[in-house]
Design a protein around this motif. Structure first.
Motif, PDB file in Angstrom:
ATOM      1  N   PRO A 162      38.190  -5.654 -17.919  1.00 30.28           N
ATOM      2  CA  PRO A 162      38.819  -6.762 -17.308  1.00 30.28           C
ATOM      3  C   PRO A 162      40.084  -6.776 -17.889  1.00 30.28           C
ATOM      4  O   PRO A 162      40.304  -6.831 -19.181  1.00 30.28           O
ATOM      5  CB  PRO A 162      37.974  -7.811 -17.688  1.00 30.28           C
ATOM      6  N   ALA A 191      40.886 -15.359 -16.151  1.00 33.21           N
ATOM      7  CA  ALA A 191      40.264 -14.124 -16.112  1.00 33.21           C
ATOM      8  C   ALA A 191      39.197 -14.127 -17.184  1.00 33.21           C
ATOM      9  O   ALA A 191      38.182 -13.548 -17.273  1.00 33.21           O
ATOM     10  CB  ALA A 191      41.097 -12.903 -15.983  1.00 33.21           C
ATOM     11  N   MET A 227      35.210 -14.216 -17.596  1.00 33.29           N
ATOM     12  CA  MET A 227      34.349 -12.858 -18.048  1.00 33.29           C
ATOM     13  C   MET A 227      33.348 -13.551 -19.037  1.00 33.29           C
ATOM     14  O   MET A 227      32.302 -13.160 -19.299  1.00 33.29           O
ATOM     15  CB  MET A 227      35.325 -12.121 -18.625  1.00 33.29           C
TER      16      MET A 227
END
Length: 184
Positions: A113, A175, A179
């Protein structure tokens, strides 16, 4: 969770950051993209990232977002007929998108990611100010190095220091938070 911060350029600064650990444990370094054009430099950066990921893979990568627009400016050039004013662009700005694209392709191929972070965002998070009148490129770089020294983070130059700021701001990114929530 390990965050890799990347300040992508011909000389890319990187910083390995483990949130929750002492900031003095952040490991930094530089990747020098070799080549005579943007494509060769992008390939060089890609190959060096692959080699880096063989030794250690981050859980998340934070990348300084390249400028989304190319700014043109006037430049005076001397000719035999006298000075001529012409419109031009900084060719390095064009190269940054190639380098960033190459890095993102490798990171995505490893299914790591990632997120790009605008410079004003990571600077505000790391330095306490996002945009400041009178600050130029050199002043921002000095501020990042000084901040790392204050935090006892070893950096070789401003590229590595900026990568530290990007990595630390990566922890605050949406993000990264998503995650972490999925992993919990």
């Amino acid at each position: 969770m390990i965050i890799l911060g990347l300040d992508i350029a011909t000389t890319t600064g990187f910083a390995w950051y483990e949130p929750g650990s002492s900031l003095s444990t952040i490991k930094t370094g530089l990747i020098k993209a070799e080549g005579s054009n943007a494509e060769e430099k992008a390939a060089s950066l890609s190959q060096q990232l692959v080699a880096m990921f063989r030794n250690s893979r981050p859980d998340f990568v934070a990348i300084e977002q390249p400028m989304r627009n190319v700014v043109s400016f006037k430049k005076t050039r001397e000719t035999l007929a006298g000075p001529v004013e012409e419109q031009t662009v900084n060719p390095n700005a064009l190269q940054l998108s190639s380098l960033s694209g190459a890095a993102v392709a490798i990171i995505a191929a490893y299914r790591i990611p990632w997120e790009t972070i605008p410079s004003a965002t990571w600077r505000k998070h790391f330095l306490g100010m996002g945009r400041s009148p009178g600050f130029d490129r050199a002043a921002w770089k000095r501020a990042a190095v000084e901040r790392c020294r204050t935090l006892k983070i070893a950096v070789k130059n401003s590229d590595a220091a900026e990568a530290v700021g990007i990595a630390i701001a990566g922890k605050a990114s949406q993000a990264f938070k998503m995650m972490q929530a999925r992993a919990a």
